[in-house]
Design a protein around this motif. Sequence first.
Motif, mmCIF file in Angstrom:
data_model
loop_
_atom_site.group_PDB
_atom_site.id
_atom_site.type_symbol
_atom_site.label_atom_id
_atom_site.label_comp_id
_atom_site.label_asym_id
_atom_site.label_seq_id
_atom_site.Cartn_x
_atom_site.Cartn_y
_atom_site.Cartn_z
ATOM 1 N N LEU A 52 0.854 -1.193 0.000
ATOM 2 C CA LEU A 52 0.000 0.000 0.000
ATOM 3 C C LEU A 52 0.888 1.240 0.000
ATOM 4 O O LEU A 52 1.970 1.236 0.590
ATOM 5 C CB LEU A 52 -0.898 0.014 1.242
ATOM 6 N N GLN A 53 0.412 2.304 -0.637
ATOM 7 C CA GLN A 53 1.171 3.556 -0.638
ATOM 8 C C GLN A 53 0.201 4.723 -0.499
ATOM 9 O O GLN A 53 -0.856 4.741 -1.131
ATOM 10 C CB GLN A 53 1.977 3.710 -1.936
ATOM 11 N N TYR A 54 0.586 5.677 0.349
ATOM 12 C CA TYR A 54 -0.237 6.865 0.574
ATOM 13 C C TYR A 54 0.633 8.112 0.488
ATOM 14 O O TYR A 54 1.755 8.137 0.990
ATOM 15 C CB TYR A 54 -0.904 6.804 1.964
ATOM 16 N N ASP A 55 0.094 9.158 -0.149
ATOM 17 C CA ASP A 55 0.755 10.463 -0.200
ATOM 18 C C ASP A 55 -0.002 11.400 0.720
ATOM 19 O O ASP A 55 -1.204 11.615 0.551
ATOM 20 C CB ASP A 55 0.749 11.020 -1.629
ATOM 21 N N ILE A 56 0.719 11.928 1.715
ATOM 22 C CA ILE A 56 0.116 12.818 2.705
ATOM 23 C C ILE A 56 0.992 14.050 2.829
ATOM 24 O O ILE A 56 2.117 13.955 3.315
ATOM 25 C CB ILE A 56 0.024 12.160 4.105
ATOM 26 N N ASP A 57 0.515 15.188 2.395
ATOM 27 C CA ASP A 57 1.241 16.458 2.534
ATOM 28 C C ASP A 57 2.748 16.294 2.322
ATOM 29 O O ASP A 57 3.212 16.187 1.221
ATOM 30 C CB ASP A 57 0.934 17.109 3.891
ATOM 31 N N ASP A 58 3.508 16.238 3.438
ATOM 32 C CA ASP A 58 4.966 16.183 3.363
ATOM 33 C C ASP A 58 5.510 14.761 3.240
ATOM 34 O O ASP A 58 6.723 14.572 3.216
ATOM 35 C CB ASP A 58 5.584 16.819 4.622
ATOM 36 N N TYR A 59 4.640 13.755 3.191
ATOM 37 C CA TYR A 59 5.100 12.366 3.271
ATOM 38 C C TYR A 59 4.567 11.485 2.149
ATOM 39 O O TYR A 59 3.473 11.701 1.646
ATOM 40 C CB TYR A 59 4.643 11.719 4.586
ATOM 41 N N THR A 60 5.339 10.472 1.814
ATOM 42 C CA THR A 60 4.850 9.313 1.071
ATOM 43 C C THR A 60 5.186 8.113 1.942
ATOM 44 O O THR A 60 6.333 7.916 2.327
ATOM 45 C CB THR A 60 5.547 9.165 -0.292
ATOM 46 N N ILE A 61 4.160 7.343 2.291
ATOM 47 C CA ILE A 61 4.372 6.187 3.166
ATOM 48 C C ILE A 61 3.972 4.915 2.415
ATOM 49 O O ILE A 61 2.926 4.864 1.769
ATOM 50 C CB ILE A 61 3.588 6.329 4.501
ATOM 51 N N THR A 62 4.840 3.926 2.475
ATOM 52 C CA THR A 62 4.619 2.637 1.823
ATOM 53 C C THR A 62 4.797 1.532 2.858
ATOM 54 O O THR A 62 5.738 1.577 3.650
ATOM 55 C CB THR A 62 5.642 2.426 0.687
ATOM 56 N N PHE A 63 3.888 0.561 2.861
ATOM 57 C CA PHE A 63 4.012 -0.604 3.735
ATOM 58 C C PHE A 63 3.152 -1.720 3.172
ATOM 59 O O PHE A 63 2.311 -1.492 2.297
ATOM 60 C CB PHE A 63 3.607 -0.269 5.183
ATOM 61 N N SER A 64 3.371 -2.928 3.659
ATOM 62 C CA SER A 64 2.589 -4.085 3.216
ATOM 63 C C SER A 64 1.859 -4.698 4.399
ATOM 64 O O SER A 64 2.391 -4.730 5.511
ATOM 65 C CB SER A 64 3.508 -5.141 2.590
ATOM 66 N N VAL A 65 0.644 -5.164 4.140
ATOM 67 C CA VAL A 65 -0.165 -5.830 5.167
ATOM 68 C C VAL A 65 -0.677 -7.153 4.600
ATOM 69 O O VAL A 65 -0.737 -7.321 3.374
ATOM 70 C CB VAL A 65 -1.356 -4.943 5.614
ATOM 71 N N PRO A 66 -1.048 -8.108 5.461
ATOM 72 C CA PRO A 66 -1.612 -9.373 4.956
ATOM 73 C C PRO A 66 -2.822 -9.121 4.061
ATOM 74 O O PRO A 66 -3.595 -8.182 4.298
ATOM 75 C CB PRO A 66 -2.008 -10.117 6.231
ATOM 76 N N ASP A 67 -2.970 -9.933 3.029
ATOM 77 C CA ASP A 67 -4.023 -9.740 2.022
ATOM 78 C C ASP A 67 -5.421 -9.565 2.603
ATOM 79 O O ASP A 67 -6.195 -8.762 2.108
ATOM 80 C CB ASP A 67 -4.042 -10.928 1.045
ATOM 81 N N ALA A 68 -5.747 -10.320 3.627
ATOM 82 C CA ALA A 68 -7.110 -10.289 4.173
ATOM 83 C C ALA A 68 -7.370 -9.073 5.064
ATOM 84 O O ALA A 68 -8.444 -8.950 5.641
ATOM 85 C CB ALA A 68 -7.383 -11.574 4.956
ATOM 86 N N THR A 69 -6.403 -8.174 5.172
ATOM 87 C CA THR A 69 -6.535 -7.022 6.062
ATOM 88 C C THR A 69 -7.383 -5.923 5.429
ATOM 89 O O THR A 69 -7.146 -5.519 4.293
ATOM 90 C CB THR A 69 -5.149 -6.439 6.417
ATOM 91 N N GLU A 70 -8.372 -5.450 6.179
ATOM 92 C CA GLU A 70 -9.144 -4.276 5.761
ATOM 93 C C GLU A 70 -8.416 -3.048 6.292
ATOM 94 O O GLU A 70 -7.999 -3.022 7.453
ATOM 95 C CB GLU A 70 -10.559 -4.351 6.324
ATOM 96 N N VAL A 71 -8.257 -2.035 5.446
ATOM 97 C CA VAL A 71 -7.509 -0.835 5.813
ATOM 98 C C VAL A 71 -8.434 0.375 5.696
ATOM 99 O O VAL A 71 -9.012 0.615 4.636
ATOM 100 C CB VAL A 71 -6.267 -0.648 4.908
#
Length: 200
Positions: A52-71
């Motif tokens: 997963l990747q998210y762009d937030i103002d001053d940040y870009t954050i990337t991480f992985s979670v188990p497939d069955a995870t609701e985010v």
Amino acid sequence: MRKKTLILIGTTLIIAVLISLSLLLRGSVKTIKHGYFPIQSYATIMTSYKPLQYDIDDYTITFSVPDATEVYVSSDMGNEMQFSTYLVNNELAFRGYIQLWKIKDLERFLSYSKSLSPFDFRSYKVSNVLKSEYQGFIIEWTAEFGQESISGKEYWLKINNTDEVVRISLLSDTVDFPNKLDNVIQQILDSLQIDVKYFI
């Protein structure tokens, strides 16, 4: 004729012994990670992860979670919280958070947060942690909330020695934190990448 029969019987016995030995020597699957050899359960080995990747103002954050995870990404932020995702995984029986905070004194903040917690802690352990470019604290705890038991493991890590802090937290409705979730939180940590845009 008799010699051929003996050779055939001998060959069959050798093959049978080799097959038996290979089945006996299979054992547990092991992985090498950070200098130790954790034995993984079948359920953990079979878990696949989605990036997963998210762009937030001053940040870009990337991480992985188990497939069955609701985010669930929260849009309700305070002065200190910059970004928050709430994780729910019914298959592995956990929930948790990945958040970005702006905190000047992390140790004081964590102590104050504990004092305000509605949980009745049975155990609460804080340790220093250094993970590549991140340094901070790992908190391992078990608690009671009314009639319910809850346990958690949380990483609070400063980003590049700034006031920016990432929190990775997994919670379980169990008396003790489940061993199977240690690998999940490790996978999330290993996949974590935060780019602070003004450092680029």
